[in-house]
Design a protein around this motif. Sequence first.
Motif, PDB file in Angstrom:
ATOM      1  N   GLU A  59      -6.012   2.599 -14.443  1.00  0.00           N
ATOM      2  CA  GLU A  59      -6.190   4.001 -14.828  1.00  0.00           C
ATOM      3  C   GLU A  59      -5.396   4.952 -13.922  1.00  0.00           C
ATOM      4  OE1 GLU A  59      -8.428   1.920 -13.747  1.00  0.00           O
ATOM      5  OE2 GLU A  59      -9.515   2.756 -12.039  1.00  0.00           O
ATOM      6  N   ASN A  60      -4.637   4.412 -12.968  1.00  0.00           N
ATOM      7  CA  ASN A  60      -3.901   5.267 -12.028  1.00  0.00           C
ATOM      8  C   ASN A  60      -2.556   5.669 -12.633  1.00  0.00           C
ATOM      9  OD1 ASN A  60      -2.783   6.589  -9.853  1.00  0.00           O
ATOM     10  ND2 ASN A  60      -3.468   5.087  -8.350  1.00  0.00           N
ATOM     11  N   GLU A  61      -2.642   6.637 -13.538  1.00  0.00           N
ATOM     12  CA  GLU A  61      -1.488   7.053 -14.332  1.00  0.00           C
ATOM     13  C   GLU A  61      -0.372   7.628 -13.435  1.00  0.00           C
ATOM     14  OE1 GLU A  61       0.652   7.321 -17.688  1.00  0.00           O
ATOM     15  OE2 GLU A  61      -1.150   6.162 -17.275  1.00  0.00           O
ATOM     16  N   ARG A  62      -0.770   8.370 -12.424  1.00  0.00           N
ATOM     17  CA  ARG A  62       0.222   9.011 -11.555  1.00  0.00           C
ATOM     18  C   ARG A  62       1.048   7.966 -10.801  1.00  0.00           C
ATOM     19  NH1 ARG A  62      -0.695  14.042  -7.471  1.00  0.00           N
ATOM     20  NH2 ARG A  62       1.444  14.768  -7.677  1.00  0.00           N
ATOM     21  N   ALA A  63       0.347   6.955 -10.293  1.00  0.00           N
ATOM     22  CA  ALA A  63       1.060   5.899  -9.567  1.00  0.00           C
ATOM     23  C   ALA A  63       1.959   5.127 -10.535  1.00  0.00           C
ATOM     24  CB  ALA A  63       0.064   4.968  -8.892  1.00  0.00           C
ATOM     25  N   ARG A  81       0.839  -1.206   0.000  1.00  0.00           N
ATOM     26  CA  ARG A  81       0.000   0.000   0.000  1.00  0.00           C
ATOM     27  C   ARG A  81       0.860   1.237   0.000  1.00  0.00           C
ATOM     28  NH1 ARG A  81      -4.962   0.216  -1.939  1.00  0.00           N
ATOM     29  NH2 ARG A  81      -6.402   1.539  -0.799  1.00  0.00           N
ATOM     30  N   LEU A  82       0.385   2.248  -0.700  1.00  0.00           N
ATOM     31  CA  LEU A  82       1.077   3.544  -0.741  1.00  0.00           C
ATOM     32  C   LEU A  82       0.004   4.613  -0.856  1.00  0.00           C
ATOM     33  CD1 LEU A  82       3.675   5.321  -1.183  1.00  0.00           C
ATOM     34  CD2 LEU A  82       3.282   4.972  -3.635  1.00  0.00           C
ATOM     35  N   ALA A  83      -0.001   5.568   0.056  1.00  0.00           N
ATOM     36  CA  ALA A  83      -0.997   6.645  -0.013  1.00  0.00           C
ATOM     37  C   ALA A  83      -0.418   7.910   0.618  1.00  0.00           C
ATOM     38  CB  ALA A  83      -2.276   6.240   0.721  1.00  0.00           C
ATOM     39  N   VAL A  84      -0.664   9.039  -0.049  1.00  0.00           N
ATOM     40  CA  VAL A  84      -0.259  10.343   0.472  1.00  0.00           C
ATOM     41  C   VAL A  84      -1.505  11.221   0.517  1.00  0.00           C
ATOM     42  CG1 VAL A  84       1.164  12.393   0.050  1.00  0.00           C
ATOM     43  CG2 VAL A  84       2.099  10.118  -0.426  1.00  0.00           C
ATOM     44  N   HIS A  85      -1.709  11.901   1.634  1.00  0.00           N
ATOM     45  CA  HIS A  85      -2.870  12.791   1.790  1.00  0.00           C
ATOM     46  C   HIS A  85      -2.853  13.833   0.668  1.00  0.00           C
ATOM     47  CE1 HIS A  85      -5.677  15.650   3.479  1.00  0.00           C
ATOM     48  NE2 HIS A  85      -5.951  14.789   4.451  1.00  0.00           N
ATOM     49  N   GLN A 145       0.447  15.929  -1.500  1.00  0.00           N
ATOM     50  CA  GLN A 145       0.916  15.257  -2.718  1.00  0.00           C
ATOM     51  C   GLN A 145       1.790  16.192  -3.553  1.00  0.00           C
ATOM     52  OE1 GLN A 145      -2.481  13.518  -4.759  1.00  0.00           O
ATOM     53  NE2 GLN A 145      -2.934  12.155  -3.049  1.00  0.00           N
ATOM     54  N   GLY A 146       2.634  15.619  -4.400  1.00  0.00           N
ATOM     55  CA  GLY A 146       3.473  16.404  -5.300  1.00  0.00           C
ATOM     56  C   GLY A 146       4.704  16.995  -4.636  1.00  0.00           C
ATOM     57  N   LEU A 147       5.007  16.555  -3.419  1.00  0.00           N
ATOM     58  CA  LEU A 147       6.168  17.092  -2.691  1.00  0.00           C
ATOM     59  C   LEU A 147       7.310  16.080  -2.600  1.00  0.00           C
ATOM     60  CD1 LEU A 147       4.197  18.743   0.281  1.00  0.00           C
ATOM     61  CD2 LEU A 147       5.063  19.860  -1.789  1.00  0.00           C
ATOM     62  N   GLY A 148       7.130  14.948  -3.248  1.00  0.00           N
ATOM     63  CA  GLY A 148       8.184  13.938  -3.225  1.00  0.00           C
ATOM     64  C   GLY A 148       8.006  12.861  -2.160  1.00  0.00           C
ATOM     65  N   HIS A 149       6.916  12.939  -1.356  1.00  0.00           N
ATOM     66  CA  HIS A 149       6.726  11.941  -0.281  1.00  0.00           C
ATOM     67  C   HIS A 149       6.489  10.539  -0.838  1.00  0.00           C
ATOM     68  CE1 HIS A 149       6.803  15.106   2.541  1.00  0.00           C
ATOM     69  NE2 HIS A 149       5.558  15.532   2.357  1.00  0.00           N
ATOM     70  N   GLY A 150       5.659  10.455  -1.890  1.00  0.00           N
ATOM     71  CA  GLY A 150       5.371   9.138  -2.481  1.00  0.00           C
ATOM     72  C   GLY A 150       6.660   8.476  -2.944  1.00  0.00           C
ATOM     73  N   THR A 151       7.496   9.242  -3.636  1.00  0.00           N
ATOM     74  CA  THR A 151       8.776   8.715  -4.122  1.00  0.00           C
ATOM     75  C   THR A 151       9.650   8.259  -2.952  1.00  0.00           C
ATOM     76  OG1 THR A 151       8.607  10.319  -5.913  1.00  0.00           O
ATOM     77  CG2 THR A 151      10.758   9.294  -5.578  1.00  0.00           C
ATOM     78  N   ALA A 152       9.712   9.073  -1.905  1.00  0.00           N
ATOM     79  CA  ALA A 152      10.550   8.727  -0.746  1.00  0.00           C
ATOM     80  C   ALA A 152      10.035   7.467  -0.046  1.00  0.00           C
ATOM     81  CB  ALA A 152      10.579   9.899   0.235  1.00  0.00           C
TER      82      ALA A 152
HETATM   83  C1  LIG Z   1       0.435   8.156  -6.065  1.00  0.00           C
HETATM   84  C2  LIG Z   1       0.804   8.960  -4.813  1.00  0.00           C
HETATM   85  C3  LIG Z   1       1.184   7.993  -3.704  1.00  0.00           C
HETATM   86  C4  LIG Z   1       2.009   9.829  -5.159  1.00  0.00           C
HETATM   87  O1  LIG Z   1       2.403  10.497  -3.977  1.00  0.00           O
HETATM   88  P1  LIG Z   1       3.153  11.920  -4.053  1.00  0.00           P
HETATM   89  O2  LIG Z   1       3.690  12.217  -2.719  1.00  0.00           O
HETATM   90  O3  LIG Z   1       2.243  12.916  -4.672  1.00  0.00           O
HETATM   91  O4  LIG Z   1       4.339  11.540  -5.062  1.00  0.00           O
HETATM   92  P2  LIG Z   1       5.594  12.404  -5.415  1.00  0.00           P
HETATM   93  O5  LIG Z   1       5.434  13.814  -4.930  1.00  0.00           O
HETATM   94  O6  LIG Z   1       6.793  11.671  -4.958  1.00  0.00           O
HETATM   95  O7  LIG Z   1       5.567  12.366  -6.965  1.00  0.00           O
HETATM   96  C5  LIG Z   1       4.393  12.774  -7.644  1.00  0.00           C
HETATM   97  C6  LIG Z   1       4.696  13.940  -8.539  1.00  0.00           C
HETATM   98  O8  LIG Z   1       5.202  15.068  -7.847  1.00  0.00           O
HETATM   99  C7  LIG Z   1       6.409  15.523  -8.474  1.00  0.00           C
HETATM  100  N1  LIG Z   1       7.314  15.947  -7.401  1.00  0.00           N
HETATM  101  C8  LIG Z   1       8.147  15.202  -6.686  1.00  0.00           C
HETATM  102  N2  LIG Z   1       8.817  15.953  -5.819  1.00  0.00           N
HETATM  103  C9  LIG Z   1       8.368  17.204  -5.969  1.00  0.00           C
HETATM  104  C10 LIG Z   1       8.658  18.444  -5.360  1.00  0.00           C
HETATM  105  N3  LIG Z   1       9.592  18.543  -4.388  1.00  0.00           N
HETATM  106  N4  LIG Z   1       7.949  19.520  -5.734  1.00  0.00           N
HETATM  107  C11 LIG Z   1       7.024  19.436  -6.703  1.00  0.00           C
HETATM  108  N5  LIG Z   1       6.725  18.299  -7.321  1.00  0.00           N
HETATM  109  C12 LIG Z   1       7.394  17.210  -6.980  1.00  0.00           C
HETATM  110  C13 LIG Z   1       6.952  14.335  -9.172  1.00  0.00           C
HETATM  111  O9  LIG Z   1       7.729  14.717 -10.298  1.00  0.00           O
HETATM  112  C14 LIG Z   1       5.705  13.634  -9.575  1.00  0.00           C
HETATM  113  O10 LIG Z   1       5.235  14.148 -10.775  1.00  0.00           O
HETATM  114  P3  LIG Z   1       4.068  13.400 -11.575  1.00  0.00           P
HETATM  115  O11 LIG Z   1       2.786  13.789 -10.898  1.00  0.00           O
HETATM  116  O12 LIG Z   1       4.186  13.924 -12.930  1.00  0.00           O
HETATM  117  O13 LIG Z   1       4.321  11.921 -11.434  1.00  0.00           O
HETATM  118  C15 LIG Z   1      -0.329   9.899  -4.371  1.00  0.00           C
HETATM  119  O14 LIG Z   1      -0.730  10.684  -5.460  1.00  0.00           O
HETATM  120  C16 LIG Z   1      -1.538   9.157  -3.802  1.00  0.00           C
HETATM  121  O15 LIG Z   1      -1.614   8.878  -2.616  1.00  0.00           O
HETATM  122  N6  LIG Z   1      -2.508   8.839  -4.668  1.00  0.00           N
HETATM  123  C17 LIG Z   1      -3.716   8.141  -4.266  1.00  0.00           C
HETATM  124  C18 LIG Z   1      -3.422   6.736  -3.821  1.00  0.00           C
HETATM  125  C19 LIG Z   1      -2.619   5.964  -4.839  1.00  0.00           C
HETATM  126  O16 LIG Z   1      -2.837   6.077  -6.023  1.00  0.00           O
HETATM  127  N7  LIG Z   1      -1.665   5.142  -4.339  1.00  0.00           N
HETATM  128  C20 LIG Z   1      -0.736   4.392  -5.157  1.00  0.00           C
HETATM  129  C21 LIG Z   1      -1.357   3.368  -6.003  1.00  0.00           C
HETATM  130  S1  LIG Z   1      -1.841   1.909  -5.171  1.00  0.00           S
END
Ligand SMILES: CC(C)(COP(=O)(O)OP(=O)(O)OC[C@H]1O[C@@H](n2cnc3c(N)ncnc32)[C@H](O)[C@@H]1OP(=O)(O)O)[C@@H](O)C(=O)NCCC(=O)NCCS
Length: 241
Positions: A213-217, A174-178, A182-189
């Motif tokens: 359809e979860n293109e972002r993930a 599981r992976l989820a960010v509030h 989102q978009g701050l790099g937490h998901g990647t970390a």
């Molecule tokens: C998918 C998910 C986990 C990503 O988490 P996140 O913290 O937003 O991920 P990141 O910030 O690491 O990366 C996402 C985007 O932010 C960008 N980003 C990373 N660091 C960044 C920063 N410091 N500043 C701005 N943008 C940044 C990345 O380039 C990436 O771009 P993209 O949207 O084109 O892919 C989140 O959107 C989420 O919880 N979604 C709903 C649940 C889900 O889909 N879970 C995973 C599938 S099971």
Amino acid sequence: MKSHGLRVRGDWPDLMQMSQGWAKAWARPWNDDFPAVALRLERGNARFLRACTELVRELATPVLSPALLPSRTSLWTDAGYEVSDQLLLLEHDLRDIPAGTLGSDIAAGGFEPADELYQIDQVAFPVRWRLGRRGLEESIEATVRTVVHRVSDQEGTTGFSVAGVGLGQGYLQRLAVHPRAQGLGHGTALVRASLLWARRHGARAVLVNTQAENERARQLYERTGFRPVPGGLVVMAAAPD
Ligand SMILES: CC(C)(COP(=O)(O)OP(=O)(O)OC[C@H]1O[C@@H](n2cnc3c(N)ncnc32)[C@H](O)[C@@H]1OP(=O)(O)O)[C@@H](O)C(=O)NCCC(=O)NCCS
């Protein structure tokens, strides 16, 4: 409710066990919000699965299978199921990572406080794909070793990942960010921390799945080194009567 020749233990909406001789299956609500039955077959043939399906469809519909490899769907097809959802399955070969490129300062911890994880899961996912409390517990219990990584801000926990290892295989469960974080790099970390933990705990590869359809993930996983497994996974649904 008719028993359909099955022995039933447990009362819906609690976990229900159905058995007939050696055959055994489990049913529970799909999650806390989407009205559906999650049916899991532990062992048994298509006739048994059909009987279980008849029984539980009186409680809620649709009746849905777990995520299955396409090669494991024939029994469900024989029991009257059709493909309902295509999921992406991705794999990360941990031997591909040069040493030292995975560093992360996110601390590894346990499941508690579980409510924080639940709250984030509820707001991050669309209704259909929320895990619910029981689903989250099952993601923790699915493997012998499990870890929860969390990120937080001044207001509390803002994201988490659940990862597990069993028999040398790693799973990002599981992976989820509030949405506010989102978009701050937490998901990647969180993904990187999970991969590092899995490698330290003997995994040779890590699997993850997500909605097609979860293109972002998908982009996040591919950016962090995952590659799609052809065929993916499918969720099957019992065809209407
Ligand atoms: C998918 C998910 C986990 C990503 O988490 P996140 O913290 O937003 O991920 P990141 O910030 O690491 O990366 C996402 C985007 O932010 C960008 N980003 C990373 N660091 C960044 C920063 N410091 N500043 C701005 N943008 C940044 C990345 O380039 C990436 O771009 P993209 O949207 O084109 O892919 C989140 O959107 C989420 O919880 N979604 C709903 C649940 C889900 O889909 N879970 C995973 C599938 S099971």
